[in-house]
Write a protein that holds these residues in place. Structure first.
Motif, PDB file in Angstrom:
ATOM      1  N   LYS A  55     -12.537   7.222 -10.915  1.00 22.76           N
ATOM      2  CA  LYS A  55     -12.130   5.822 -11.049  1.00 22.76           C
ATOM      3  C   LYS A  55     -11.539   5.382  -9.715  1.00 22.76           C
ATOM      4  O   LYS A  55     -10.723   6.092  -9.127  1.00 22.76           O
ATOM      5  CB  LYS A  55     -11.085   5.665 -12.151  1.00 22.76           C
ATOM      6  CG  LYS A  55     -10.655   4.222 -12.367  1.00 22.76           C
ATOM      7  CD  LYS A  55      -9.900   4.065 -13.654  1.00 22.76           C
ATOM      8  CE  LYS A  55      -9.601   2.626 -13.967  1.00 22.76           C
ATOM      9  NZ  LYS A  55     -10.738   1.864 -14.427  1.00 22.76           N
ATOM     10  N   VAL A  56     -11.961   4.211  -9.258  1.00 23.43           N
ATOM     11  CA  VAL A  56     -11.416   3.642  -8.030  1.00 23.43           C
ATOM     12  C   VAL A  56     -10.365   2.612  -8.430  1.00 23.43           C
ATOM     13  O   VAL A  56     -10.638   1.696  -9.212  1.00 23.43           O
ATOM     14  CB  VAL A  56     -12.519   2.988  -7.168  1.00 23.43           C
ATOM     15  CG1 VAL A  56     -11.915   2.327  -5.938  1.00 23.43           C
ATOM     16  CG2 VAL A  56     -13.570   4.016  -6.765  1.00 23.43           C
ATOM     17  N   LEU A  57      -9.152   2.784  -7.909  1.00 26.44           N
ATOM     18  CA  LEU A  57      -8.048   1.869  -8.197  1.00 26.44           C
ATOM     19  C   LEU A  57      -8.145   0.631  -7.312  1.00 26.44           C
ATOM     20  O   LEU A  57      -8.908   0.611  -6.331  1.00 26.44           O
ATOM     21  CB  LEU A  57      -6.711   2.574  -7.980  1.00 26.44           C
ATOM     22  CG  LEU A  57      -6.492   3.864  -8.783  1.00 26.44           C
ATOM     23  CD1 LEU A  57      -5.152   4.486  -8.434  1.00 26.44           C
ATOM     24  CD2 LEU A  57      -6.592   3.586 -10.275  1.00 26.44           C
ATOM     25  N   GLU A  58      -7.364  -0.383  -7.632  1.00 31.61           N
ATOM     26  CA  GLU A  58      -7.386  -1.632  -6.865  1.00 31.61           C
ATOM     27  C   GLU A  58      -7.082  -1.416  -5.385  1.00 31.61           C
ATOM     28  O   GLU A  58      -7.607  -2.130  -4.531  1.00 31.61           O
ATOM     29  CB  GLU A  58      -6.398  -2.627  -7.461  1.00 31.61           C
ATOM     30  CG  GLU A  58      -6.869  -3.218  -8.767  1.00 31.61           C
ATOM     31  CD  GLU A  58      -5.897  -4.245  -9.333  1.00 31.61           C
ATOM     32  OE1 GLU A  58      -5.047  -4.769  -8.573  1.00 31.61           O
ATOM     33  OE2 GLU A  58      -5.998  -4.517 -10.541  1.00 31.61           O
ATOM     34  N   ASN A  59      -6.255  -0.423  -5.062  1.00 31.86           N
ATOM     35  CA  ASN A  59      -5.901  -0.175  -3.653  1.00 31.86           C
ATOM     36  C   ASN A  59      -6.943   0.678  -2.926  1.00 31.86           C
ATOM     37  O   ASN A  59      -6.760   1.031  -1.773  1.00 31.86           O
ATOM     38  CB  ASN A  59      -4.517   0.470  -3.552  1.00 31.86           C
ATOM     39  CG  ASN A  59      -4.473   1.878  -4.123  1.00 31.86           C
ATOM     40  OD1 ASN A  59      -5.491   2.437  -4.516  1.00 31.86           O
ATOM     41  ND2 ASN A  59      -3.284   2.454  -4.170  1.00 31.86           N
ATOM     42  N   GLY A  60      -8.053   1.017  -3.613  1.00 31.43           N
ATOM     43  CA  GLY A  60      -9.127   1.784  -2.980  1.00 31.43           C
ATOM     44  C   GLY A  60      -9.043   3.284  -3.198  1.00 31.43           C
ATOM     45  O   GLY A  60      -9.948   4.017  -2.819  1.00 31.43           O
ATOM     46  N   THR A  61      -7.957   3.750  -3.792  1.00 27.30           N
ATOM     47  CA  THR A  61      -7.802   5.179  -4.067  1.00 27.30           C
ATOM     48  C   THR A  61      -8.786   5.610  -5.155  1.00 27.30           C
ATOM     49  O   THR A  61      -8.902   4.940  -6.177  1.00 27.30           O
ATOM     50  CB  THR A  61      -6.364   5.493  -4.543  1.00 27.30           C
ATOM     51  OG1 THR A  61      -5.451   5.023  -3.556  1.00 27.30           O
ATOM     52  CG2 THR A  61      -6.171   6.974  -4.780  1.00 27.30           C
TER      53      THR A  61
END
Length: 183
Positions: A74-80
């Motif tokens: 899963k890619v988080l909103e901050n790009g992680t």
């Protein structure tokens, strides 16, 4: 006769013995319905690095992993990018297909050559129209799953360690134990 999955996979891939019709979501179906599920299922052979689906794609397919391994991220909103799980033969992915116009909340990428067996949304809907018991069983098992998940979340809210342990052990006993006469 050899299973169609085995014919597609060849001898170089070890397959899980679980059939699409015997997944938890279809438990309790009559053997005729199980055979129809197995007969209608789409098989896909994929290579290492291929994506089954990406986060945000329209959830239009559900898959039983017959052989191989799939990484869920899963890619988080901050790009992680978070690696959430690695699924193997016998595991099920893409159950978001059962919700109306849903999206996959994660990406699923093959870590090795992989064989899947599953359904597209339209194919599954057509199957349910011809075999209504399949749809009713999916409703029942998903309802049971929601109840189980609700209980699990409730267990996390308990702060007393003894009570939390008691609830966990009770759930394990319900899921895997056998009833016996009281002594």
């Amino acid at each position: 006769m050899t299973c169609l999955c085995q014919q597609i996979a060849g001898k170089q891939m070890e397959l899980a013995p679980t059939c699409i019709g015997h997944l938890w979501i279809f438990k309790g179906l009559a053997s005729d319905d199980v055979q129809e599920l197995s007969r209608q299922a789409l098989r896909k052979k994929m290579k290492k690095g291929d994506a089954l689906f990406f986060q945000g794609d329209s959830a239009n397919e559900v898959f039983l992993i017959k052989g191989g391994r799939i990484k869920l991220t899963k890619v988080l909103e901050n790009g992680t990018e978070l690696m959430l799980d690695i699924r193997k033969g016998g595991d099920f992915v893409g159950e978001n297909m059962f919700s109306e116009e849903g999206e996959y909340p994660v990406s699923a990428v093959c870590l090795e050559d992989t064989l899947t067996c599953g359904f597209t949304r339209s194919q599954f809907e057509e199957l349910v129209l011809k075999h209504p018991a399949v749809g009713l069983q999916v409703i029942k098992t998903l309802s049971e799953r929601i109840s189980w998940l609700t209980t699990q979340v409730g267990n996390l809210a308990v702060t007393n360690i003894e009570e939390r342990l008691y609830r966990i052990l009770s759930n394990v006993a319900k899921a895997h134990g056998t009833k016996s006469k009281k002594v």
